[in-house]
Design a protein around this motif. Structure first.
Motif, PDB file in Angstrom:
ATOM      1  N   CYS A 241       0.671  -1.232  -0.015  1.00 52.61           N
ATOM      2  CA  CYS A 241       0.083   0.082   0.072  1.00 52.61           C
ATOM      3  C   CYS A 241       0.958   1.239  -0.052  1.00 52.61           C
ATOM      4  CB  CYS A 241      -0.895   0.118   1.166  1.00 52.61           C
ATOM      5  SG  CYS A 241      -2.219  -1.281   1.126  1.00 52.61           S
ATOM      6  N   ALA A 242       2.002   1.255   0.265  1.00 61.26           N
ATOM      7  CA  ALA A 242       2.794   2.278   0.468  1.00 61.26           C
ATOM      8  C   ALA A 242       3.117   3.168  -0.809  1.00 61.26           C
ATOM      9  CB  ALA A 242       4.165   1.808   0.618  1.00 61.26           C
ATOM     10  N   GLY A 243       2.944   2.573  -1.842  1.00 63.37           N
ATOM     11  CA  GLY A 243       3.028   3.522  -3.149  1.00 63.37           C
ATOM     12  C   GLY A 243       2.015   4.351  -3.288  1.00 63.37           C
ATOM     13  N   HIS A 244       0.755   3.525  -2.916  1.00 63.88           N
ATOM     14  CA  HIS A 244      -0.705   4.458  -3.102  1.00 63.88           C
ATOM     15  C   HIS A 244      -0.889   5.415  -2.223  1.00 63.88           C
ATOM     16  CE1 HIS A 244      -2.309   1.224  -5.607  1.00 63.88           C
ATOM     17  NE2 HIS A 244      -1.758   0.346  -5.006  1.00 63.88           N
ATOM     18  N   VAL A 245      -0.306   5.109  -0.935  1.00 63.08           N
ATOM     19  CA  VAL A 245      -0.236   6.316   0.014  1.00 63.08           C
ATOM     20  C   VAL A 245       0.583   7.601  -0.349  1.00 63.08           C
ATOM     21  CG1 VAL A 245       0.368   6.877   2.472  1.00 63.08           C
ATOM     22  CG2 VAL A 245      -0.659   4.829   1.802  1.00 63.08           C
ATOM     23  N   ALA A 246       1.843   7.316  -0.741  1.00 60.84           N
ATOM     24  CA  ALA A 246       2.802   8.131  -1.234  1.00 60.84           C
ATOM     25  C   ALA A 246       2.142   9.048  -2.435  1.00 60.84           C
ATOM     26  CB  ALA A 246       3.995   7.522  -1.761  1.00 60.84           C
ATOM     27  N   PHE A 247       1.528   8.311  -3.505  1.00 66.85           N
ATOM     28  CA  PHE A 247       0.654   9.268  -4.593  1.00 66.85           C
ATOM     29  C   PHE A 247      -0.193   9.941  -4.045  1.00 66.85           C
ATOM     30  CE2 PHE A 247      -2.741   9.645  -7.532  1.00 66.85           C
ATOM     31  CZ  PHE A 247      -2.116  10.167  -8.636  1.00 66.85           C
ATOM     32  N   ALA A 248      -1.061   9.303  -3.054  1.00 71.50           N
ATOM     33  CA  ALA A 248      -2.091  10.370  -2.681  1.00 71.50           C
ATOM     34  C   ALA A 248      -1.930  11.462  -1.982  1.00 71.50           C
ATOM     35  CB  ALA A 248      -3.137   9.382  -1.723  1.00 71.50           C
TER      36      ALA A 248
END
Length: 85
Positions: free
Chosen positions: A41-48
């Motif tokens: 989930c880390a990439g999704h959080v960073a993008f958001a």
């Protein structure tokens, strides 16, 4: 109270509400705990987070705003001629 176990699908479905703090404290904590250990989930959080930061930040110069308008116009005109084959 024991933490609520949730999976990535639920986290990603509620990510924007979580970032806005728009949910019950127990759910906020459960998602925070999931994100603290989940690499998926880390990439999704960073993008958001990056998206929200850029949306909230006004352009620093009028030239940047005009360049953005030009890129959007060019992209729209480029897509307008590309209909279904």
């Amino acid at each position: 109270m024991s933490p609520i176990a949730i999976n990535c699908g639920h986290v990603l479905h509620e990510l924007w509400d979580w970032l806005d703090g728009e949910m019950e404290p127990e759910r906020l904590e459960a998602i925070r705990e999931h994100l603290a250990i989940c690499r998926g989930c880390a990439g999704h959080v960073a993008f958001a987070r990056s998206f929200l930061e850029h949306v909230q930040r006004p352009p620093t110069a009028n030239g940047e705003l005009e360049a953005l308008r030009r890129r959007v116009r060019d992209a729209l005109h480029g897509d307008a001629g590309a209909g279904p084959a």
